[in-house]
Design an enzyme around this catalytic site. Structure first.
Site, PDB file in Angstrom:
ATOM      1  N   ASP A 118       4.261  18.318  36.440  1.00  0.00           N
ATOM      2  CA  ASP A 118       4.291  18.072  37.684  1.00  0.00           C
ATOM      3  C   ASP A 118       5.475  17.530  38.658  1.00  0.00           C
ATOM      4  OD1 ASP A 118       3.112  17.635  40.604  1.00  0.00           O
ATOM      5  OD2 ASP A 118       1.425  16.747  39.697  1.00  0.00           O
ATOM      6  N   ASP A 143      11.580  27.359  43.512  1.00  0.00           N
ATOM      7  CA  ASP A 143      10.549  28.360  44.401  1.00  0.00           C
ATOM      8  C   ASP A 143       9.185  27.896  44.420  1.00  0.00           C
ATOM      9  OD1 ASP A 143      10.388  30.872  45.324  1.00  0.00           O
ATOM     10  OD2 ASP A 143       9.813  31.802  43.695  1.00  0.00           O
ATOM     11  N   LYS A 183      12.696  26.982  48.227  1.00  0.00           N
ATOM     12  CA  LYS A 183      11.919  27.656  49.180  1.00  0.00           C
ATOM     13  C   LYS A 183      11.354  26.631  50.270  1.00  0.00           C
ATOM     14  CE  LYS A 183       8.144  30.195  47.725  1.00  0.00           C
ATOM     15  NZ  LYS A 183       8.465  31.531  47.605  1.00  0.00           N
TER      16      LYS A 183
HETATM   17  N1  SAM Z   1      10.171  31.257  40.689  1.00  0.00           N
HETATM   18  C1  SAM Z   1       8.983  31.664  39.967  1.00  0.00           C
HETATM   19  C2  SAM Z   1       9.169  32.990  39.286  1.00  0.00           C
HETATM   20  O1  SAM Z   1      10.209  33.632  39.873  1.00  0.00           O
HETATM   21  O2  SAM Z   1       8.489  33.618  38.610  1.00  0.00           O
HETATM   22  C3  SAM Z   1       7.711  31.916  41.046  1.00  0.00           C
HETATM   23  C4  SAM Z   1       7.246  30.620  41.352  1.00  0.00           C
HETATM   24  S1  SAM Z   1       5.439  30.462  42.048  1.00  0.00           S
HETATM   25  C5  SAM Z   1       6.091  31.261  43.760  1.00  0.00           C
HETATM   26  C6  SAM Z   1       5.023  28.926  42.394  1.00  0.00           C
HETATM   27  C7  SAM Z   1       4.843  28.009  41.384  1.00  0.00           C
HETATM   28  O3  SAM Z   1       4.945  26.701  41.750  1.00  0.00           O
HETATM   29  C8  SAM Z   1       3.361  28.289  40.762  1.00  0.00           C
HETATM   30  O4  SAM Z   1       3.771  28.693  39.413  1.00  0.00           O
HETATM   31  C9  SAM Z   1       2.728  26.900  40.729  1.00  0.00           C
HETATM   32  O5  SAM Z   1       2.413  26.578  39.639  1.00  0.00           O
HETATM   33  C10 SAM Z   1       4.203  25.960  40.998  1.00  0.00           C
HETATM   34  N2  SAM Z   1       3.890  24.650  41.348  1.00  0.00           N
HETATM   35  C11 SAM Z   1       3.188  24.290  42.469  1.00  0.00           C
HETATM   36  N3  SAM Z   1       3.153  23.061  42.650  1.00  0.00           N
HETATM   37  C12 SAM Z   1       3.617  22.479  41.471  1.00  0.00           C
HETATM   38  C13 SAM Z   1       3.921  20.972  41.107  1.00  0.00           C
HETATM   39  N4  SAM Z   1       3.460  19.982  41.764  1.00  0.00           N
HETATM   40  N5  SAM Z   1       4.746  21.012  40.028  1.00  0.00           N
HETATM   41  C14 SAM Z   1       5.094  22.052  39.257  1.00  0.00           C
HETATM   42  N6  SAM Z   1       4.597  23.238  39.620  1.00  0.00           N
HETATM   43  C15 SAM Z   1       3.888  23.351  40.959  1.00  0.00           C
END
Ligand code: SAM
Length: 332
Positions: A118, A143, A183
């Site tokens: 996380d 992202d 992002k």
């Molecule tokens: N950049 C990636 C790609 O090109 O394949 C896509 C990323 S996707 C839009 C967003 C990601 O943010 C998800 O996989 C989600 O699990 C992750 N995410 C959201 N909150 C998070 C957190 N607190 N810690 C780690 N990852 C997190």
């Protein structure tokens, strides 16, 4: 709906499969790089919120790439020179370290170390630094996106929280002079985020790559030259949750209001992500359907798909655009 219909509606979805990217998001990072040269001199990079991994793929290909220089030649001197170059490239490849972090598991990628964790936790920052043997990163990209609800105020707030978490973790791992790309949702309180970023970076730009749909609120902040205030000690505090920041940021004026330049990026001749294209893009080449590069592993929506298949889902809502954008390219 035929499996080619999404290829028609979403050119970047189609190109991602054809070029072997795990998600169409790859083009956003590639187009940001076209404008900002993000990867020059970068050896250690961190990809926050990385799953399913298309940004990590871009990092891996860009930082570890080496042209095959082992061509045939009779000239011994040239041969020797080429071997020397290849050796140097191999050494450089060994120096490159990429750490990808996500809450979700991700299929492995060459040269990418994965942390399932996380980004709001300081322990994750410590684990990243451990992987770099105590050395700071040259580049941090994020992202990250929460599961979008469709309620704009809620989505913007949660996205802002995630961006600040990414900034916090970045202050633990980034070298002075380094670059941070993340992002951002351009909502009404975006000025607060710009102000926070400007505390740490001398140049902040808000960029919108062509592969990011105009209809989506998302954009990317490109923050150059990390220069934290003197005496700053990295911590994981969050100003959005600190009530001393209870100000209407749209009322700020003069030097208190940070104006960040907005830049549309990606070559103008690149495909327009809001347009529908015919399947036959090139008269000389017949359209052929390409399956996804890496089908998702344990996706969180797996159960919902199962329920839908068995007609057990109460309502069949379509996903909000911002979320659909970066879904792994699943088989349709
Ligand atoms: N950049 C990636 C790609 O090109 O394949 C896509 C990323 S996707 C839009 C967003 C990601 O943010 C998800 O996989 C989600 O699990 C992750 N995410 C959201 N909150 C998070 C957190 N607190 N810690 C780690 N990852 C997190």
């Amino acid at each position: 709906m035929g499996r080619s219909s999404k290829d028609k509606r979403d050119i970047y979805y189609r190109l991602a499969k054809e070029e072997g990217w795990r998600a169409r998001s790859a083009f956003k990072l590639l187009q940001l790089d076209q404008e900002f040269n993000l990867f020059t001199g970068v050896r250690r990079a961190v990809d926050l919120c990385a799953a399913p991994g298309s940004w990590s793929q871009v990092l891996s290909r860009k930082l570890r790439a080496s042209e095959d220089k082992k061509g045939e030649t009779r000239n011994e001197e040239v041969k020797e020179e080429r071997n020397e170059e290849v050796k140097k490239e191999e050494e450089r490849k060994e120096e490159v370290k990429i750490v990808a972090v996500d809450l979700q598991a991700m299929a492995p990628l060459p040269g990418v170390t994965q942390i399932q964790g996380d980004i709001t936790k300081v322990s994750t920052a410590q684990e990243i630094v451990r992987h770099f043997s105590g050395q700071p990163a040259d580049l941090v990209v994020c992202d990250g996106a929460p599961d979008v609800t469709g309620l704009h105020d809620v989505d913007e707030y949660i996205q802002a929280q995630l961006l600040l978490a990414a900034l916090n973790i970045t202050t633990h791992v980034l070298k002075p002079g380094g670059t941070f790309v993340a992002k951002i949702f351009r909502g009404k309180d975006v000025t607060l985020l710009y102000s926070q970023l400007r505390v740490f970076f001398s140049q902040v730009t808000c960029a919108k790559p062509r592969s990011s749909r105009n209809s989506s609120i998302e954009a990317f902040v490109v923050c150059l030259n990390y220069s934290p205030p003197e005496g700053y000690v990295p911590n994981m505090s969050n100003p959005l949750l600190d009530h001393s920041y209870d100000v209407d940021f749209n009322q700020l004026e003069g030097p208190n209001r940070i104006i960040v330049p907005f830049l549309a990026c990606g070559d103008l001749s690149a495909y327009d992500s809001d347009q529908t294209y015919p399947l036959q893009l090139d008269a000389s080449q017949e359209y052929r359907y390409t399956p996804p590069t890496q089908p998702p592993i344990e996706p969180p929506y797996q159960q919902a798909c199962l329920l839908r298949r068995n007609n057990l889902l109460a309502k069949e809502d379509s996903l909000p655009l911002a979320q659909e954008d970066s879904l792994p390219l699943a088989h349709e």
